[in-house]
Design a protein around this motif. Structure first.
Motif, PDB file in Angstrom:
ATOM      1  N   GLY A   1       0.839  -1.185   0.000  1.00 37.35           N
ATOM      2  CA  GLY A   1       0.000   0.000   0.000  1.00 37.35           C
ATOM      3  C   GLY A   1       0.877   1.239   0.000  1.00 37.35           C
ATOM      4  O   GLY A   1       2.081   1.170   0.278  1.00 37.35           O
ATOM      5  N   GLN A   2       0.278   2.382  -0.308  1.00 39.96           N
ATOM      6  CA  GLN A   2       1.081   3.610  -0.381  1.00 39.96           C
ATOM      7  C   GLN A   2       0.187   4.811  -0.183  1.00 39.96           C
ATOM      8  O   GLN A   2      -1.032   4.744  -0.416  1.00 39.96           O
ATOM      9  CB  GLN A   2       1.816   3.693  -1.718  1.00 39.96           C
ATOM     10  N   ALA A   3       0.765   5.923   0.271  1.00 41.23           N
ATOM     11  CA  ALA A   3       0.014   7.166   0.418  1.00 41.23           C
ATOM     12  C   ALA A   3       0.971   8.339   0.560  1.00 41.23           C
ATOM     13  O   ALA A   3       2.018   8.232   1.205  1.00 41.23           O
ATOM     14  CB  ALA A   3      -0.916   7.115   1.625  1.00 41.23           C
ATOM     15  N   ASP A   4       0.591   9.442  -0.052  1.00 35.53           N
ATOM     16  CA  ASP A   4       1.237  10.726   0.188  1.00 35.53           C
ATOM     17  C   ASP A   4       0.375  11.452   1.216  1.00 35.53           C
ATOM     18  O   ASP A   4      -0.752  11.848   0.922  1.00 35.53           O
ATOM     19  CB  ASP A   4       1.324  11.526  -1.107  1.00 35.53           C
ATOM     20  N   HIS A   5       0.908  11.595   2.427  1.00 30.68           N
ATOM     21  CA  HIS A   5       0.156  12.210   3.521  1.00 30.68           C
ATOM     22  C   HIS A   5       0.414  13.716   3.646  1.00 30.68           C
ATOM     23  O   HIS A   5       0.067  14.310   4.673  1.00 30.68           O
ATOM     24  CB  HIS A   5       0.504  11.516   4.832  1.00 30.68           C
ATOM     25  N   LEU A   6       1.067  14.314   2.638  1.00 31.30           N
ATOM     26  CA  LEU A   6       1.440  15.724   2.626  1.00 31.30           C
ATOM     27  C   LEU A   6       2.606  16.010   3.562  1.00 31.30           C
ATOM     28  O   LEU A   6       3.582  16.651   3.157  1.00 31.30           O
ATOM     29  CB  LEU A   6       0.252  16.633   2.963  1.00 31.30           C
ATOM     30  N   VAL A   7       2.513  15.561   4.802  1.00 30.55           N
ATOM     31  CA  VAL A   7       3.639  15.707   5.727  1.00 30.55           C
ATOM     32  C   VAL A   7       4.684  14.616   5.500  1.00 30.55           C
ATOM     33  O   VAL A   7       5.820  14.719   5.972  1.00 30.55           O
ATOM     34  CB  VAL A   7       3.177  15.672   7.197  1.00 30.55           C
ATOM     35  N   SER A   8       4.310  13.573   4.776  1.00 25.94           N
ATOM     36  CA  SER A   8       5.193  12.423   4.588  1.00 25.94           C
ATOM     37  C   SER A   8       4.761  11.640   3.355  1.00 25.94           C
ATOM     38  O   SER A   8       3.666  11.834   2.829  1.00 25.94           O
ATOM     39  CB  SER A   8       5.154  11.510   5.820  1.00 25.94           C
ATOM     40  N   GLU A   9       5.653  10.753   2.909  1.00 30.37           N
ATOM     41  CA  GLU A   9       5.331   9.760   1.889  1.00 30.37           C
ATOM     42  C   GLU A   9       5.511   8.393   2.532  1.00 30.37           C
ATOM     43  O   GLU A   9       6.538   8.148   3.170  1.00 30.37           O
ATOM     44  CB  GLU A   9       6.238   9.898   0.677  1.00 30.37           C
ATOM     45  N   ALA A  10       4.530   7.501   2.352  1.00 34.54           N
ATOM     46  CA  ALA A  10       4.509   6.268   3.140  1.00 34.54           C
ATOM     47  C   ALA A  10       4.213   5.050   2.275  1.00 34.54           C
ATOM     48  O   ALA A  10       3.424   5.105   1.329  1.00 34.54           O
ATOM     49  CB  ALA A  10       3.457   6.384   4.246  1.00 34.54           C
ATOM     50  N   LEU A  11       4.854   3.943   2.649  1.00 31.01           N
ATOM     51  CA  LEU A  11       4.607   2.633   2.055  1.00 31.01           C
ATOM     52  C   LEU A  11       4.096   1.718   3.154  1.00 31.01           C
ATOM     53  O   LEU A  11       4.544   1.807   4.307  1.00 31.01           O
ATOM     54  CB  LEU A  11       5.896   2.063   1.465  1.00 31.01           C
ATOM     55  N   TYR A  12       3.164   0.834   2.833  1.00 32.67           N
ATOM     56  CA  TYR A  12       2.538  -0.033   3.821  1.00 32.67           C
ATOM     57  C   TYR A  12       2.655  -1.495   3.397  1.00 32.67           C
ATOM     58  O   TYR A  12       2.300  -1.845   2.270  1.00 32.67           O
ATOM     59  CB  TYR A  12       1.058   0.337   3.996  1.00 32.67           C
ATOM     60  N   ILE A  13       3.133  -2.325   4.319  1.00 31.11           N
ATOM     61  CA  ILE A  13       3.227  -3.762   4.081  1.00 31.11           C
ATOM     62  C   ILE A  13       2.781  -4.492   5.343  1.00 31.11           C
ATOM     63  O   ILE A  13       2.531  -3.874   6.383  1.00 31.11           O
ATOM     64  CB  ILE A  13       4.661  -4.196   3.688  1.00 31.11           C
ATOM     65  N   TRP A  14       2.694  -5.817   5.244  1.00 30.31           N
ATOM     66  CA  TRP A  14       2.328  -6.651   6.377  1.00 30.31           C
ATOM     67  C   TRP A  14       3.303  -7.804   6.459  1.00 30.31           C
ATOM     68  O   TRP A  14       3.695  -8.383   5.438  1.00 30.31           O
ATOM     69  CB  TRP A  14       0.894  -7.184   6.217  1.00 30.31           C
ATOM     70  N   ASP A  15       3.710  -8.145   7.678  1.00 22.53           N
ATOM     71  CA  ASP A  15       4.640  -9.262   7.822  1.00 22.53           C
ATOM     72  C   ASP A  15       3.863 -10.576   7.746  1.00 22.53           C
ATOM     73  O   ASP A  15       2.634 -10.572   7.591  1.00 22.53           O
ATOM     74  CB  ASP A  15       5.484  -9.106   9.099  1.00 22.53           C
ATOM     75  N   PRO A  16       4.530 -11.733   7.815  1.00 24.54           N
ATOM     76  CA  PRO A  16       3.821 -13.004   7.644  1.00 24.54           C
ATOM     77  C   PRO A  16       2.743 -13.273   8.690  1.00 24.54           C
ATOM     78  O   PRO A  16       1.889 -14.139   8.486  1.00 24.54           O
ATOM     79  CB  PRO A  16       4.951 -14.040   7.729  1.00 24.54           C
ATOM     80  N   ASP A  17       2.768 -12.530   9.813  1.00 24.85           N
ATOM     81  CA  ASP A  17       1.762 -12.703  10.859  1.00 24.85           C
ATOM     82  C   ASP A  17       0.741 -11.573  10.872  1.00 24.85           C
ATOM     83  O   ASP A  17       0.038 -11.376  11.869  1.00 24.85           O
ATOM     84  CB  ASP A  17       2.445 -12.818  12.222  1.00 24.85           C
TER      85      ASP A  17
END
Length: 289
Positions: A102-118
């Protein structure tokens, strides 16, 4: 007397409960980019700088993997990178690893989103300079969830080799599913002294709080539902997160304040442990201890 969380407060290590340590070690090294600092049979300390742990993994016997957004507790922990180049390198590595992203530009930051195997949520992000942040009429920091500029971010990584998370990476924030967000607000703001950085309860059922004017050190949401159930004792998820305070007086003062508000606090191995109203364990330590 009111209490304000020290502006120089920072977050430290998080400890996660996992179902298969070897599987998680492979993920956190090859996908996230951490390195093993120390390993025992069921516990591994992971680091960026080779000195301090950033993430601790503990394999739980007969672990039950807790589905996403099904219980109070961890939504994600967020690893803050020191540069946009580092985020571009991380993005390229995540794409090559073919993980759900997943991803998002939050204006204050740029972010990537993942989930570990659990199914533990992980954000990997970089901040924009504070002078670029904007505020609304209520002094809420303005954030959004716009799409990132993938191509421009990947250009930051062109011609450069990914070698894991760089020195200067730290724990930026943590974000929780709350059982009762108003009790959590009272606890974190009125008792622990965090400020409200952005109130999005009406818009999206979320509250962002911080110290020292940061966009958020702690995010709170109700996306697992009101009065969300607690995870089982052998469930995967967060074992604890860490608040680092700048002076010993800060540590002792907050411990006393918590106790005066009826919070049970225990000392173990030079750190103080307690739980918030959603039964999330926090750990208080002196910075650089």
């Amino acid at each position: 007397m009111s209490y304000t969380m020290p502006a120089r407060m920072e977050l430290g290590e998080v400890k996660l409960k996992v179902s298969d340590l070897q599987r998680s070690l492979q993920f956190y090294q090859e996908v996230v980019g951490l390195k093993v600092l120390h390993q025992e049979e069921r516990v591994a300390l992971l680091t960026v700088d080779g000195v301090n742990p950033l993430v601790i993994l503990e394999e739980i016997p007969n672990a039950v993997v807790v589905p996403r957004q099904s219980a109070a507790g961890l939504y994600h922990f967020a690893i803050l990178l020191p540069s946009r180049e580092a985020l571009g390198l991380a993005l390229r590595n995540l794409m090559e690893a073919e993980v759900s992203l997943g991803q998002a530009d939050h204006l204050v930051s740029e972010a990537l989103y993942i989930w570990d195997p659990d199914m533990n949520g992980i954000e990997i992000y970089r901040d924009r300079p504070r002078e670029e942040w904007t505020y609304d009429a209520s002094r809420n920091v303005v954030m959004a969830s716009d799409p990132i500029d993938w191509e421009d971010l990947l250009k930051e990584a062109e011609g450069k080799a990914w070698a894991g998370l760089p020195v200067g990476t730290k724990m930026g924030h943590v974000h929780f599913h709350a059982r009762d967000i108003y009790k959590m607000k009272e606890f974190y703001c009125d008792v622990m002294g965090f400020d409200i950085a952005a109130n999005a309860l009406k818009e999206m059922g979320a509250l962002f709080i911080s110290a020292g004017g940061y966009h958020h050190h702690i995010g709170l949401n109700i996306w697992a539902g009101a009065n969300a159930p607690l995870p089982p004792a052998n469930g995967t998820g967060l074992a604890y997160y860490t608040i680092q305070l700048p002076t010993q007086d800060d540590v002792e003062g907050l411990v006393e304040r918590l106790r005066n508000h009826g919070v049970s606090i225990d000392e173990r191995d030079g750190a103080w442990y307690g739980q918030d109203p959603s039964a999330i364990t926090f750990r208080l330590v002196l910075q650089d201890s």
